[in-house]
Motif scaffolding. Structure first.
Motif, PDB file in Angstrom:
ATOM      1  N   UNK A  43       9.009   0.184  12.105  1.00 46.96           N
ATOM      2  CA  UNK A  43       8.568   0.738  10.820  1.00 46.96           C
ATOM      3  C   UNK A  43       7.161   1.324  10.938  1.00 46.96           C
ATOM      4  N   UNK A  44       6.306   0.663  11.736  1.00 48.37           N
ATOM      5  CA  UNK A  44       4.936   1.162  11.937  1.00 48.37           C
ATOM      6  C   UNK A  44       4.935   2.506  12.651  1.00 48.37           C
ATOM      7  N   UNK A  45       5.863   2.689  13.558  1.00 53.12           N
ATOM      8  CA  UNK A  45       5.952   3.954  14.293  1.00 53.12           C
ATOM      9  C   UNK A  45       6.428   5.083  13.386  1.00 53.12           C
ATOM     10  N   UNK A  46       7.363   4.766  12.497  1.00 59.02           N
ATOM     11  CA  UNK A  46       7.948   5.806  11.651  1.00 59.02           C
ATOM     12  C   UNK A  46       7.102   6.138  10.427  1.00 59.02           C
ATOM     13  N   UNK A  47       6.308   5.188   9.928  1.00 59.06           N
ATOM     14  CA  UNK A  47       5.547   5.401   8.691  1.00 59.06           C
ATOM     15  C   UNK A  47       4.658   6.643   8.720  1.00 59.06           C
ATOM     16  N   UNK A  48       3.916   6.901   9.818  1.00 63.37           N
ATOM     17  CA  UNK A  48       3.102   8.131   9.827  1.00 63.37           C
ATOM     18  C   UNK A  48       3.944   9.399   9.731  1.00 63.37           C
ATOM     19  N   UNK A 104       0.831  -1.206   0.000  1.00 61.76           N
ATOM     20  CA  UNK A 104       0.000   0.000   0.000  1.00 61.76           C
ATOM     21  C   UNK A 104       0.864   1.255   0.000  1.00 61.76           C
ATOM     22  N   UNK A 105       1.862   1.292   0.869  1.00 63.22           N
ATOM     23  CA  UNK A 105       2.711   2.473   0.976  1.00 63.22           C
ATOM     24  C   UNK A 105       3.508   2.703  -0.298  1.00 63.22           C
ATOM     25  N   UNK A 106       3.966   1.612  -0.926  1.00 66.22           N
ATOM     26  CA  UNK A 106       4.695   1.748  -2.194  1.00 66.22           C
ATOM     27  C   UNK A 106       3.797   2.323  -3.283  1.00 66.22           C
ATOM     28  N   UNK A 107       2.516   1.962  -3.260  1.00 65.30           N
ATOM     29  CA  UNK A 107       1.586   2.476  -4.264  1.00 65.30           C
ATOM     30  C   UNK A 107       1.228   3.936  -4.004  1.00 65.30           C
ATOM     31  N   UNK A 108       1.064   4.304  -2.728  1.00 64.78           N
ATOM     32  CA  UNK A 108       0.750   5.697  -2.397  1.00 64.78           C
ATOM     33  C   UNK A 108       1.875   6.612  -2.857  1.00 64.78           C
ATOM     34  N   UNK A 109       3.097   6.224  -2.512  1.00 63.61           N
ATOM     35  CA  UNK A 109       4.262   7.016  -2.897  1.00 63.61           C
ATOM     36  C   UNK A 109       5.482   6.108  -2.798  1.00 63.61           C
ATOM     37  N   UNK A 110       6.237   6.011  -3.885  1.00 60.29           N
ATOM     38  CA  UNK A 110       7.400   5.115  -3.913  1.00 60.29           C
ATOM     39  C   UNK A 110       8.371   5.424  -2.787  1.00 60.29           C
ATOM     40  N   UNK A 111       8.626   6.710  -2.538  1.00 63.72           N
ATOM     41  CA  UNK A 111       9.589   7.091  -1.505  1.00 63.72           C
ATOM     42  C   UNK A 111       9.063   6.787  -0.113  1.00 63.72           C
ATOM     43  N   UNK A 112       7.767   6.911   0.067  1.00 63.68           N
ATOM     44  CA  UNK A 112       7.154   6.553   1.344  1.00 63.68           C
ATOM     45  C   UNK A 112       7.353   5.064   1.612  1.00 63.68           C
ATOM     46  N   UNK A 113       7.083   4.248   0.604  1.00 62.74           N
ATOM     47  CA  UNK A 113       7.257   2.811   0.755  1.00 62.74           C
ATOM     48  C   UNK A 113       8.700   2.420   0.982  1.00 62.74           C
ATOM     49  N   UNK A 114       9.607   3.025   0.215  1.00 65.72           N
ATOM     50  CA  UNK A 114      11.027   2.680   0.344  1.00 65.72           C
ATOM     51  C   UNK A 114      11.593   3.108   1.698  1.00 65.72           C
ATOM     52  N   UNK A 115      11.182   4.266   2.181  1.00 67.13           N
ATOM     53  CA  UNK A 115      11.655   4.738   3.487  1.00 67.13           C
ATOM     54  C   UNK A 115      11.190   3.801   4.601  1.00 67.13           C
ATOM     55  N   UNK A 116       9.943   3.347   4.512  1.00 71.28           N
ATOM     56  CA  UNK A 116       9.412   2.437   5.526  1.00 71.28           C
ATOM     57  C   UNK A 116      10.094   1.078   5.444  1.00 71.28           C
ATOM     58  N   UNK A 117      10.301   0.577   4.220  1.00 69.87           N
ATOM     59  CA  UNK A 117      10.996  -0.694   4.048  1.00 69.87           C
ATOM     60  C   UNK A 117      12.441  -0.607   4.528  1.00 69.87           C
ATOM     61  N   UNK A 167      16.776  -2.023   8.336  1.00 65.52           N
ATOM     62  CA  UNK A 167      17.840  -1.648   9.274  1.00 65.52           C
ATOM     63  C   UNK A 167      17.638  -2.333  10.623  1.00 65.52           C
ATOM     64  N   UNK A 168      16.413  -2.289  11.135  1.00 70.02           N
ATOM     65  CA  UNK A 168      16.130  -2.916  12.433  1.00 70.02           C
ATOM     66  C   UNK A 168      16.279  -4.428  12.338  1.00 70.02           C
ATOM     67  N   UNK A 169      15.797  -5.014  11.234  1.00 77.62           N
ATOM     68  CA  UNK A 169      15.888  -6.465  11.063  1.00 77.62           C
ATOM     69  C   UNK A 169      17.333  -6.931  10.993  1.00 77.62           C
TER      70      UNK A 169
END
Length: 210
Positions: free
Chosen positions: A149-154, A116-129, A134-136
């Motif tokens: 990632x859930x905390x940072x996405x908003x 969903x985030x990748x479809x809304x905005x590529x950079x939004x999706x990539x930043x969240x991924x 990094x954490x993984x």
């Protein structure tokens, strides 16, 4: 009316649980019946079938991406506003969590949210991924990576779109993601959460699915 139709179609797309579909097609046990009981790629991987897990991951992420992408493509013809597309994003996510086709027993939504985030905005999706990755890599906990990632996405959404219709939709998705990981949070606190790459005995697949 067009918005209602779009949201309904998105929910139905989200209700396609690829963990269950792929498992049935490949003669594997119902993912609700073993491991964490979560119909997602990580649990399907417990069968030892990497292809099944990969197909589940691609399907769950793909349906989230497709529903939003489709709404964006028809937005002009069907007069769908950003708020309507945000509603589509939330609907396909909720469809995954509460699928009407599978007794409303859905997955945690990480892969679908990523699509969903990748479809809304590529950079939004990539930043969240990237945050997840990094954490993984550093901590080797998939659940912890999903929570961070859930905390940072908003925040990423607010940076890119400000206080637009997308922000509450992403915020609600992230609240549900955290809620879905409540058992993992307990395990992380207790030090019993499994790390990425840890060996688990594969689930023995029955000869037929009941």
């Amino acid at each position: 009316m067009n918005t209602l139709i779009a949201v309904t179609v998105a929910y139905l797309i989200g209700s396609l649980s690829f963990a269950v579909i792929v498992s049935k097609l490949m003669g594997l046990p119902d993912p609700h019946s073993y491991g964490s009981g979560n119909p997602g790629a990580t649990n399907v991987l417990r069968t030892g079938k990497k292809l099944a897990a990969l197909l589940t991951l691609m399907g769950d992420a793909g349906k989230g991406w497709f529903a939003v992408w489709l709404a964006q493509r028809v937005a002009v013809d069907f007069v769908l506003t950003d708020a309507a597309i945000a509603g589509v994003a939330l609907a396909v996510f909720l469809g995954h969590l509460f699928p009407v086709f599978f007794r409303f027993e859905g997955g945690k939504g990480v892969a679908t949210a990523a699509g969903i985030l990748l479809a809304i905005n590529l950079w939004l999706g990539l930043a969240t991924l990237a945050t997840w990755l990094v954490i993984a890599v550093f901590f080797r906990y998939s659940s912890l990576a999903a929570l961070v990632a859930s905390i940072f996405a908003p925040f990423y959404t607010a940076y890119l779109y400000g206080f637009s219709a997308y922000l509450p939709a992403v915020f609600i998705m992230c609240i549900f993601l955290i809620w879905r990981h409540r058992e993992n949070i307990t395990k992380l606190i207790n030090g019993t959460e499994s790390k990425l790459g840890s060996k688990r005995p594969p689930v023995e697949a029955p000869s037929a699915i009941e």
